[in-house]
Each structure stands twice: as C-alpha cells, then as structure tokens.
Design an enzyme around this catalytic site. Sequence first.
Site, mmCIF file in Angstrom:
data_model
loop_
_atom_site.group_PDB
_atom_site.id
_atom_site.type_symbol
_atom_site.label_atom_id
_atom_site.label_comp_id
_atom_site.label_asym_id
_atom_site.label_seq_id
_atom_site.Cartn_x
_atom_site.Cartn_y
_atom_site.Cartn_z
ATOM 1 N N LYS A 163 -6.842 -0.384 8.735
ATOM 2 C CA LYS A 163 -7.077 0.953 9.257
ATOM 3 C C LYS A 163 -8.525 1.376 9.091
ATOM 4 C CE LYS A 163 -3.791 2.676 5.828
ATOM 5 N NZ LYS A 163 -4.354 2.830 4.484
ATOM 6 N N LYS B 228 -7.758 -9.377 8.583
ATOM 7 C CA LYS B 228 -6.494 -8.641 8.762
ATOM 8 C C LYS B 228 -6.722 -7.345 9.543
ATOM 9 C CE LYS B 228 -5.944 -5.516 4.881
ATOM 10 N NZ LYS B 228 -5.011 -4.759 4.106
ATOM 11 N N LYS C 193 -13.719 -4.087 -1.843
ATOM 12 C CA LYS C 193 -14.017 -2.643 -1.753
ATOM 13 C C LYS C 193 -15.350 -2.307 -2.403
ATOM 14 C CE LYS C 193 -10.002 -0.879 -0.046
ATOM 15 N NZ LYS C 193 -8.885 -0.016 0.069
HETATM 16 P P1 ATP Z 1 -7.577 -0.332 4.227
HETATM 17 O O1 ATP Z 1 -8.071 -0.997 5.448
HETATM 18 O O2 ATP Z 1 -8.027 1.087 4.091
HETATM 19 O O3 ATP Z 1 -7.739 -1.146 2.979
HETATM 20 P P2 ATP Z 1 -4.924 -1.141 4.907
HETATM 21 O O4 ATP Z 1 -4.793 -1.046 6.379
HETATM 22 O O5 ATP Z 1 -5.100 -2.472 4.304
HETATM 23 O O6 ATP Z 1 -6.027 -0.142 4.422
HETATM 24 P P3 ATP Z 1 -3.086 -0.205 2.880
HETATM 25 O O7 ATP Z 1 -2.867 1.248 2.635
HETATM 26 O O8 ATP Z 1 -3.910 -0.945 1.901
HETATM 27 O O9 ATP Z 1 -3.653 -0.440 4.332
HETATM 28 O O10 ATP Z 1 -1.688 -0.920 3.036
HETATM 29 C C1 ATP Z 1 -0.437 -0.317 3.165
HETATM 30 C C2 ATP Z 1 0.615 -1.399 3.306
HETATM 31 O O11 ATP Z 1 0.466 -2.047 4.565
HETATM 32 C C3 ATP Z 1 0.527 -2.499 2.250
HETATM 33 O O12 ATP Z 1 1.842 -2.888 1.861
HETATM 34 C C4 ATP Z 1 -0.151 -3.621 2.956
HETATM 35 O O13 ATP Z 1 0.187 -4.873 2.432
HETATM 36 C C5 ATP Z 1 0.358 -3.450 4.377
HETATM 37 N N1 ATP Z 1 -0.610 -3.938 5.349
HETATM 38 C C6 ATP Z 1 -1.847 -3.457 5.562
HETATM 39 N N2 ATP Z 1 -2.472 -4.134 6.534
HETATM 40 C C7 ATP Z 1 -1.580 -5.074 6.946
HETATM 41 C C8 ATP Z 1 -1.636 -6.103 7.936
HETATM 42 N N3 ATP Z 1 -2.689 -6.278 8.686
HETATM 43 N N4 ATP Z 1 -0.554 -6.879 8.097
HETATM 44 C C9 ATP Z 1 0.554 -6.697 7.343
HETATM 45 N N5 ATP Z 1 0.651 -5.762 6.396
HETATM 46 C C10 ATP Z 1 -0.388 -4.955 6.192
#
Ligand code: ATP
Length: 334
Positions: free
Chosen positions: A200, A197, A115
């Site tokens: 969002k 991964k 980040k």
């Molecule tokens: P950002 O991209 O803004 O960092 P993010 O998509 O990683 O956001 P978070 O809010 O950090 O989302 O994650 C919310 C939950 O979703 C967490 O428990 C995280 O482990 C899970 N998660 C996020 N992305 C994935 C993914 N690609 N596969 C499985 N679990 C995920």
Amino acid sequence: MIGDKKVLFSGMQATGNLTLGNYLGALQNWVKLSDEYECFYSVVDLHSITVRQDPAELRSRARKLLTLYIAAGLDPEKNCIYYQSHVSGHCELAWILNCFTYMGELNRMTQFKDKSAKHADNINAGLFTYPVLMAADILLYQADVVPVGKDQLQHLEITRDIAQRFNAIYGDVFTIPEPYLGKSGAKIMSLQDPAKKMSKSDENVNASIYLMDDPDTIMRKFKRAVTDSEGCVRYSESQPGIMNLMDIYSACTGKSAAEIEKEFDGKGYGDFKMAVGESVVSVLKPLQDRFEDLQKDKAYIDGIIKNNAEKAEYYSLKTLRKVQKKVGFPERIR
Ligand code: ATP
Ligand code: LTN
C-alpha cells in the site's frame, strides 16, 4: 481456548489504502476462518506511529479500516473487531516482553531493515521494537493461530521464540501461536514489478490495485500489468508476472493453476488480463457497496467499537494479570 474454540488473532495497520494484496493475503482468509475460531481482529494503530502520521488522517484511516473489516464479511457480533489503542494491555505486555527479547534478534528483522532504509530520518526505537508489540498483541489473547501474509512470518517466529523463552522460565503462561498462510494469495506481487510485493505504500499507483478502485481503473491497471514475451499462460518461475496474475485469478475464482492454464491455452495475454481484471471487479464491487452503506451508519459502527473494546479488554486482562504475577509484580490491593 475460549469456550470450545481455539483463538485467532490478526491485525492490520491503518496506513495507506488497502490493496488487493492485503485482501487476498489477509482479509479473505480472516473471513474464511471466522466461523471456526474465536477471533480478534485489531486495527493496529499503535504500530502505525512507528512511522510519522498526520493525526486526523490516521484517525480517519483507522475508522475506515475497521469498517472495511466488516464490509469484507467479518461479523462484528461474533468477531472482536477493535482498535489496538483502546486496550492498554497491548503496551503493558509489550514492555514486559521487551525485557525478554534480545537486540540481536530484533536486528535480524527484515521489515526493520526495509523500513529504516525507507525512513532514514526517523529510525525510532518503536520501529525497532515493533515485533515485540506484535508479539504482545498475539500472546495477550493466547492465540493459537495467526493468519498473515508471508512477509510477516519472521515476526511470527520471533513471537514464538519470546513465548517459549518466557514459558521456559515461568511455566506454561503463553499459548505458542502457529502462523496460518492461505493457499493462494499468500504473496501478491506488484503489477509493475513482479519481484516486489504489492504494497500500500508503493509510490507507483499502477503497481497496486486498491480495494476502493473503480472497475475502469482496475481493468486499466491489469491491462498495463508487466508480463513477459513468452506469450503463454503457464505457472512457471520463469514467468513471474504471469504467475502473479494466475495467483490473483485463482484466489478470486477458486480455479487451480492447471485449470487456468487449460482455460487460456492458445489465447493471448490480452484475454487473460481481461479475465483477471473482471474476476477482481466481481470480488471487490460487493465489498465496496457494503462499505459505502456501513460508513453512513455512524451509530452502528460506534456501538461495535465500544462493545468490542470492552470484550478485548476483558480477555487481555486475564493474560496480563497472570503475567504480572509471574514476573513478580506486587498484587493489587482492592
Ligand atoms: P506497507 O506497504 O505499508 O508495509 P502492507 O501493504 O505490507 O503495508 P501491512 O499492513 O503490513 O500491509 O499488512 C497487512 C496484512 O496484509 C499482513 O497480514 C500482510 O502479510 C498482508 N499483506 C500485505 N501485502 C501483501 C501482499 N502483497 N500479498 C499478500 N499479503 C499481503
Ligand atoms: N505487523 C503486521 C500487523 C500486525 C499483526 C499483529 C498481524 C500487528 N500486530 C498481530 C498479526 C498479528 C503487519 O505489518 N502486517
């Protein structure tokens, strides 16, 4: 324990639009576990401001996220669904835990490194101490289990370390939480780059399936998903794109990798991608419909927000008062 049930805590940030990764890696498991545990599911808006946010947008996204928790199947009468910012104990405990966390530990966090590289103009102290606030979230409710995706395991480890350190000094104050990783869907990868991964905050909209994508968009994104030239549906490290699609299909249909390989034996990637897309549409459509209905019922959602904040506050205060006493703060005079 609350009554005869173990406690579960988890949360999600209200930043960006939720993806299929968030759903399969987190939300879907939350729903599965919600009968067995006493659950706290928070919209972690305090965490969101570690990155600059537009206030109106943050407020609107936070409400949508809270509504989505319910649309995904979490019963708000049984599960405590609330905004982190409504319970002041999160910040109060985070401050105390900050004094039991080492700079060196926080320096090793990969999310901080990622980040701060991404937001080089705003490497604030909150971004650095983000895992301490997360530890406070979890320890405040004496959670036994924390369902998260793989990317959050490092934060769970530091939470355990902080709790153990605190307990070693003051006695058994905190329950030591265990992570819970679902079988499939633990890490859904980007459809455009299976080494990354699904996130969002990806700028490429074709990389992620958003929970509110309509069926045509979902099918189109799967058609465009990056695969390989091997041409057979097989669960193998050498075919990361196909592996990811198999994980998604498996999470949406409950089929095992072996069953999927058999189902698509001798068939091309085109057929497989169509099937994956359809399985995702059939999981997301009911969720989208429920979300639309719930969003219209403002009074109902407001009631949930109020009642659950009170419930969360009640349990949080039990831990907070104990911690304050242990570290030596003077008792309140009533
Ligand atoms: P950002 O991209 O803004 O960092 P993010 O998509 O990683 O956001 P978070 O809010 O950090 O989302 O994650 C919310 C939950 O979703 C967490 O428990 C995280 O482990 C899970 N998660 C996020 N992305 C994935 C993914 N690609 N596969 C499985 N679990 C995920
Ligand atoms: N850091 C998590 C969100 C989060 C969380 C938590 C998850 C904040 N506090 C407590 C589980 C338990 C994320 O970015 N996904």
